[in-house]
Design a protein around this motif. Structure first.
Motif, PDB file in Angstrom:
ATOM      1  N   ALA A   1     -36.691  22.413  48.847  1.00 31.28           N
ATOM      2  CA  ALA A   1     -36.287  21.017  49.040  1.00 31.28           C
ATOM      3  C   ALA A   1     -37.153  20.351  50.084  1.00 31.28           C
ATOM      4  N   LYS A   2     -37.406  21.073  51.138  1.00 29.13           N
ATOM      5  CA  LYS A   2     -38.284  20.531  52.191  1.00 29.13           C
ATOM      6  C   LYS A   2     -39.656  20.147  51.608  1.00 29.13           C
TER       7      LYS A   2
ATOM      8  N   ASN B   1     -30.792   9.062  53.105  1.00 33.16           N
ATOM      9  CA  ASN B   1     -31.987   8.584  53.855  1.00 33.16           C
ATOM     10  C   ASN B   1     -32.988   9.730  53.903  1.00 33.16           C
ATOM     11  N   LYS B   2     -34.224   9.443  53.433  1.00 32.24           N
ATOM     12  CA  LYS B   2     -35.248  10.514  53.293  1.00 32.24           C
ATOM     13  C   LYS B   2     -35.496  11.214  54.627  1.00 32.24           C
ATOM     14  N   ASP B   3     -35.644  10.486  55.662  1.00 29.63           N
ATOM     15  CA  ASP B   3     -35.965  11.101  56.950  1.00 29.63           C
ATOM     16  C   ASP B   3     -34.805  11.911  57.476  1.00 29.63           C
TER      17      ASP B   3
ATOM     18  N   PHE C   1     -34.593  15.083  55.474  1.00 32.94           N
ATOM     19  CA  PHE C   1     -35.675  16.033  55.832  1.00 32.94           C
ATOM     20  C   PHE C   1     -35.367  16.724  57.169  1.00 32.94           C
ATOM     21  N   THR C   2     -34.861  15.927  58.144  1.00 35.47           N
ATOM     22  CA  THR C   2     -34.533  16.473  59.469  1.00 35.47           C
ATOM     23  C   THR C   2     -33.396  17.479  59.358  1.00 35.47           C
ATOM     24  N   ASN C   3     -32.407  17.165  58.531  1.00 34.61           N
ATOM     25  CA  ASN C   3     -31.251  18.047  58.348  1.00 34.61           C
ATOM     26  C   ASN C   3     -31.686  19.386  57.752  1.00 34.61           C
ATOM     27  N   ILE C   4     -32.555  19.310  56.711  1.00 34.28           N
ATOM     28  CA  ILE C   4     -33.013  20.551  56.053  1.00 34.28           C
ATOM     29  C   ILE C   4     -33.842  21.387  57.012  1.00 34.28           C
ATOM     30  N   GLU C   5     -34.733  20.722  57.745  1.00 36.76           N
ATOM     31  CA  GLU C   5     -35.602  21.455  58.679  1.00 36.76           C
ATOM     32  C   GLU C   5     -34.771  22.120  59.766  1.00 36.76           C
TER      33      GLU C   5
END
Length: 775
Positions: free
Chosen positions: A272-273, A293-295, A298-302
């Motif tokens: 997903a990342k 929200n894309k950002d 992305f922050t949540n997955i990372e």
């Protein structure tokens, strides 16, 4: 009949304007008289330029720079210079070409011209032996013989060089063969016998064995390399598999403390990342389709991946190790295939060739038969067999290599021994052939050299005899002569000139002979050479060569020269010596006399026909009024010349004088009564039959009175001489002409002074004979 017709020269040296000289076809002797500087050498140079392509008298002069340019008259240009020769109804033309070099056009058969100049005489007789050779080498060299002689000498030297080389090759090969024999502990009777035994083997069999061992050793080396690679791949795979198992155990232990399917969850989050990183715009979740929200996403997955960092690292290592394992499996599969393939090649090769070194109990070829089985089910057995085969062969590798080296040495020895033996046999045979060729060419060279030397020796002897014959005519009873031209025994291009002088039989004439004697010797040598190597078209030219001889020797020289005229097509004499002019002014005959006139730069070379004494006297007698003094003087001079020759022939007694010039009265008194009574002339025809006999007594009886008239009128004209009438003077002239006509031959123009018969004197053509002859 002379074939020489005319020569003309224009813009050549002294010939400012065109000058042509026509030669009489009934004359084989032409005398060109002229004072110094009247153009005699210009005429002679014209012959030299046209017939010999030489530059004439300039050749011997030092003028600085290019000599040829001085051939052109001072007032003319090179293009104006021209020479024309008419001979035997053919014409040749000579001009000055590029660089002033003489160029001649016309038929190929130009007449030969042999020219003798004063300086040439000295070079013929006073030079060093090598220089004498240079002067006459054109006459005595035999180029074809000498070329053959040189070729044989070169061949002999070359054969000898090749012979020495062949002998050296035999010696070197024999020595090398001995060294090999010694290295092998000198087996057999001798090195040759041993060598012949060594090459009795079949070289092809040795070569085949070397090839078999080479192929087998190459396969063993390939099998060894692949076995090493197979073992390395097997060991590497085993290690990686153990490493993977250990990592997998640790991963499972860590996963047991987390939620289920942690591994799959990490994979989903990682993918997903990567998906979000690649997406340019993302407004909703691609799975649940909720707004996102894309950002933030992305922050949540990372963040979640970081919280699972230990799992991520172990997961990455497992993936990496798994890839290595797969790669090693592929490599091992390739090595296994190669290992089996090479094992099959080795086995197949052993089926064709089993070295004796493998024929032992430990090596059984039949046990490896499975290697050629194409089924893959037994690959493990085949691999085991290949490993066993490789270990077995590798253990024998050193022994096999020694055998190959031994065979190679045998092969090399065979080649060396064979080459040495072939060299000995071939070079020994070649040396024998070369020795025979060398000896034969040396013998032929010696024969050629001996024949050439004999030819030159005989030729020089012939020339010497001819020179001595002519020289003796000029210098009889003078303890001179016996001329000898001999090759210098120690040198090839050198000729020694010897002659007699008083009691010395063989000495150098240059050391003892006077200038006059050397002059006449050089002329005799020149004539002898020109005779020997001339032909029927040879023209002989003497360019003012006799100046040092006295009157007696000059007379003898002229007699000798006239005897030689028949050997040449034409003879030309140029002279400034008055005696030569007077000699040929007696009467007509076959001597042409040309007189050169005074030279000036504007007029150039000019000439006129010289009047003969008879013609001149007759002209003065016929003149009206007759000049008594001139007629008396000319008659007296002519009479003195005739009586001088007769007195010399008959050795008449004349008063001893410091200056040997005599008056007409002294000449008349020299002839005694008995001699005058017996003097007579016979005129004969071509067959020698007498057609007229002329006693000379009456002619002598009137001489005293004629002498008085000459003295009173011709020498000291005074009142006493005036009493003599024209008839008296004419009678004196007629008496002189009668005596001259009685003595001088109308055919050849000569007095009869030759002693060929021994019974009378005769003229050159033998049509008039004078009696008596004296011993």
């Amino acid at each position: 009949m002379s074939r020489l017709q005319s020569i003309s020269l224009e813009a050549l040296k002294g010939a400012t304007e065109q000058t042509e000289i026509n030669f009489r076809n009934d004359s084989d002797l032409t005398v060109i008289f002229g004072e110094n500087g009247t153009g005699k050498s210009s005429i002679v140079d014209a012959f030299d330029i046209l017939c010999n392509n030489e530059i004439g008298s300039l050749e011997s002069k030092s003028v600085g720079g290019k000599k040829e340019k001085y051939l052109v008259n001072l007032t003319k240009q090179k293009a104006d210079c021209k020479i024309k020769l008419n001979y035997n109804n053919s014409e040749w033309t000579a001009t000055l070409g590029s660089g002033y070099s003489p160029t001649t056009t016309g038929p190929h058969n130009k007449p030969k011209v042999a020219i003798l100049r004063k300086e040439k005489i000295h070079s013929l007789v006073t030079a060093q032996p090598k220089d004498i050779y240079k002067e006459i080498k054109d006459f005595i060299e035999t180029p074809n013989c000498e070329n053959g002689e040189d070729l044989l000498n070169k061949l002999s030297i070359e054969y000898n060089r090749e012979y020495d080389s062949a002998v050296k090759s035999v010696t070197d090969a024999d020595e090398a063969l001995k060294n090999l024999w010694t290295f092998e502990d000198t087996p057999g009777e001798d090195h040759i016998t041993w060598a012949e035994g060594e090459i009795a083997i079949d070289p092809e069999e040795i070569e085949d064995s070397i090839n078999n061992y080479s192929v087998l050793l190459s396969l063993i080396e390939a099998l060894e390399r692949i076995k090493d690679a197979f073992d390395s791949a097997t060991s590497g795979l085993r290690n990686k598999e153990d490493e993977f198992a250990e990592k997998d155990r640790k991963f499972n232990e860590l996963a047991s403390t987390e939620e289920d399917n942690i591994s799959e969850l990490i994979d989903v989050l990682d993918k997903a990342k990567k998906y979000i990183e690649k997406s340019v715009k993302l407004d909703e979740c691609p799975v649940c389709e909720q707004d996102v929200n894309k950002d933030d996403l992305f922050t949540n997955i990372e963040s979640r991946l970081k919280s699972k960092n230990d799992f991520v690292k172990l997961k990455d290592e497992l993936i990496r190790i798994e890839k290595s394992v797969n790669s090693l499996k592929e490599r091992l599969n390739d090595n296994t295939s190669q290992f089996l393939t090479v094992g099959v090649e080795v086995y197949s090769n052993l089926l064709e060739f089993v070295p004796t070194e493998l024929n032992d109990e430990e090596f059984d070829l039949e046990r490896y038969e499975l290697l050629i089985d194409e089924s893959e089910e037994k690959n493990e057995e085949k691999i085991e067999l290949s490993q066993n085969l490789s270990q077995n062969l590798i253990s024998h590798k050193a022994t096999l290599l020694q055998k190959k080296d031994a065979l190679t040495k045998t092969k090399n020895n065979f080649n060396s021994i064979s080459n040495y033996l072939n060299t000995i046999n071939e070079k020994k045979q070649r040396a024998e052939e070369l020795e025979l060729l060398r000896d034969r060419t040396t013998l032929l060279h010696e024969i050629f050299e001996e024949e050439r030397k004999n030819y030159v020796k005989e030729l020089l002897e012939s020339i010497s005899d001819d020179i001595d014959r002519m020289y003796t005519k000029i210098h009889p009873n003078e303890n001179l002569g016996r001329i000898k031209l001999t090759p210098d025994p120690g040198k090839r291009a050198s000729i020694i000139l010897n002659a007699m002088f008083e009691s010395e039989e063989e000495t150098y004439p240059q050391a003892y002979y006077s200038e006059s004697h050397l002059d006449t010797l050089g002329i005799c040598l020149f004539i002898a050479l020109a005779k020997l190597f001339g032909d029927e078209d040879t023209i002989l030219i003497f360019d003012d060569v006799i100046t040092s001889a006295d009157q007696i020797h000059l007379s003898r020289f002229l007699t000798m020269l006239e005897d030689e005229l028949d050997n040449f097509q034409h003879t030309i004499i140029t002279t400034h010596y008055q005696i030569w002019r007077d000699k040929y002014r007696y009467g007509g005959g076959n001597t042409q006399l040309i007189e050169l006139l005074r030279w000036t730069l504007q007029r150039g070379v000019r000439h006129d026909r010289t009047k003969l004494y008879i013609d001149e006297l007759e002209e003065y007698v016929e003149q009206e009024p007759m000049d008594k003094q001139i007629v008396a003087s000319k008659s007296g001079i002519f009479l003195e010349l005739i009586l001088d020759n007769l007195a010399l022939m008959y050795r008449c007694k004349l008063p001893r004088k410091s200056d040997p010039f005599y008056t007409l009265g002294e000449y008349i008194g020299a002839f005694d009564r008995n001699l005058k009574r017996n003097l007579k002339v016979e005129v004969v025809d071509e067959d020698g039959n007498t057609i007229e006999e002329i006693p000379l007594l009456n002619s002598f009886n009137v001489l005293p009175e004629d002498s008085m008239i000459r003295n009173e009128v011709g020498c000291h004209f005074n009142l006493t001489g005036d009493q003599y009438s024209n008839d008296d003077i004419k009678e004196m002239a007629d008496n002189t002409l009668n005596l001259a006509n009685a003595l001088i031959c109308s055919e050849c123009g000569e007095l009869p002074y030759k002693r060929r018969s021994g019974s009378y004197y005769e003229c050159r053509c033998n049509r008039k004979r004078l009696y008596p002859i004296i011993d």
